[in-house]
Design an enzyme around this catalytic site. Structure first.
Site, PDB file in Angstrom:
ATOM      1  N   HIS A 162      43.178  41.038  34.244  1.00  0.00           N
ATOM      2  CA  HIS A 162      42.142  40.602  35.175  1.00  0.00           C
ATOM      3  C   HIS A 162      41.033  39.880  34.407  1.00  0.00           C
ATOM      4  CE1 HIS A 162      43.328  44.089  38.025  1.00  0.00           C
ATOM      5  NE2 HIS A 162      43.615  42.961  38.654  1.00  0.00           N
TER       6      HIS A 162
ATOM      7  N   CYS B  94      37.030  48.862  36.614  1.00  0.00           N
ATOM      8  CA  CYS B  94      38.118  49.062  37.593  1.00  0.00           C
ATOM      9  C   CYS B  94      37.928  50.324  38.422  1.00  0.00           C
ATOM     10  CB  CYS B  94      39.472  49.189  36.899  1.00  0.00           C
ATOM     11  SG  CYS B  94      39.753  48.047  35.556  1.00  0.00           S
TER      12      CYS B  94
HETATM   13  N1  GLY Z   1      47.261  49.679  36.264  1.00  0.00           N
HETATM   14  C1  GLY Z   1      46.288  48.917  36.897  1.00  0.00           C
HETATM   15  C2  GLY Z   1      46.821  47.670  37.435  1.00  0.00           C
HETATM   16  O1  GLY Z   1      47.794  47.169  36.894  1.00  0.00           O
HETATM   17  O2  GLY Z   1      46.361  47.136  38.397  1.00  0.00           O
END
Ligand code: GLY
Length: 258
Positions: A166, A253
């Site tokens: 991300h 996250c």
């Molecule tokens: N394990 C978090 C993701 O891949 O979104």
């Protein structure tokens, strides 16, 4: 400066051990330890002056504690995303009720297929949002996001990703024109106007720190990053995220901050 009043988190589920992972940090998460780390994370957030809504664990979605991905919460509107990871897509339906407690329906928008978007790809800098075009967030998702933000007087620009999961895996904004940058983001022209703090390669994971009301929460085990953030003048809180790191998850996250 107090910018955030609320945070939403979701408790990790036992199925966390089956979450998506690149394998960069080997091993399966230890569920009991993950719970303890989650408790400490919530305490750290509370110390930053926010109220914390804790959603229950959802065993249907192993990665659902990474609650940042199914929604984007801004000062003016909420956006329910459409996660690009198939095993995570249903998380969007489970976050809506929590979002509705804070935003009226007329301020909630939805990313629609074939658009995909995950909140981990969106970095807020004031009223501008950088969005990573990644394996999880596609061109159509970015187009829809741009349109929604414009409707509420905000702007958006795309950042191309090649190496990380991300956008916020590698770059995070600490307010006051300051950015932590690592890897492929060190030389990105769009970030040159910020005061960039370059993260050493061996501490790249800790580019994912979070600013919460003038405190910066830093992951445990990254002394160079901790020292750099302290040097910037921020109060810091260190939180161990070792079990989430095994799933490529970091501090950002694990919460929605708004
Ligand atoms: N394990 C978090 C993701 O891949 O979104």
């Amino acid at each position: 400066m107090k910018k955030f009043n609320h945070v939403i988190v979701r408790r990790p589920c036992r199925a966390l051990t089956e979450g998506i992972t690149s394998g960069l940090f080997p091993g399966k998460p230890n569920y009991e330890l993950a719970l303890k780390q989650h408790d400490a994370y919530i305490e750290a957030l509370k110390e930053c002056g926010v109220d914390v809504t804790v959603l229950p664990a959802d065993e249907r979605y192993p990665d659902s504690c990474f609650v940042e991905d199914p929604a984007l919460l801004t000062r003016a509107c909420a956006i329910i995303t459409n996660p690009g990871a198939p095993s995570r897509n249903g998380e969007k339906d489970e976050i809506i009720d929590a979002v509705r407690k804070f935003y009226p329906e007329e301020k909630i928008r939805y990313i629609q297929a074939p658009g995909t978007l995950e909140g981990g790809d969106v970095m807020m800098v004031g009223d501008h949002f950088y969005v990573g075009r990644s394996a999880r967030t596609n061109e159509e998702g970015i187009r829809q996001l741009t349109e929604i933000l414009a409707e509420f007087g905000m702007t958006c620009s795309e950042v191309h990703l090649e190496e990380v999961l991300h956008l916020k895996t590698g770059v995070n904004y600490l307010e006051n024109n300051i950015m932590l940058v690592s890897g492929e983001f060190v030389d990105k022209p769009e970030f040159m106007k910020y005061h960039r703090v370059q993260i050493p390669e061996e501490e790249a994971y800790a580019a994912n720190c979070i600013w919460v009301n003038d405190t910066v929460i830093v992951p445990e085990g990254y002394p160079a990053v901790l020292a750099a953030v302290k040097d910037l003048g921020y109060r810091t809180i260190v939180v161990d995220t070792s079990e989430y790191r095994k799933l490529d998850g970091g501090l950002s996250c694990l919460s929605l901050r708004f």
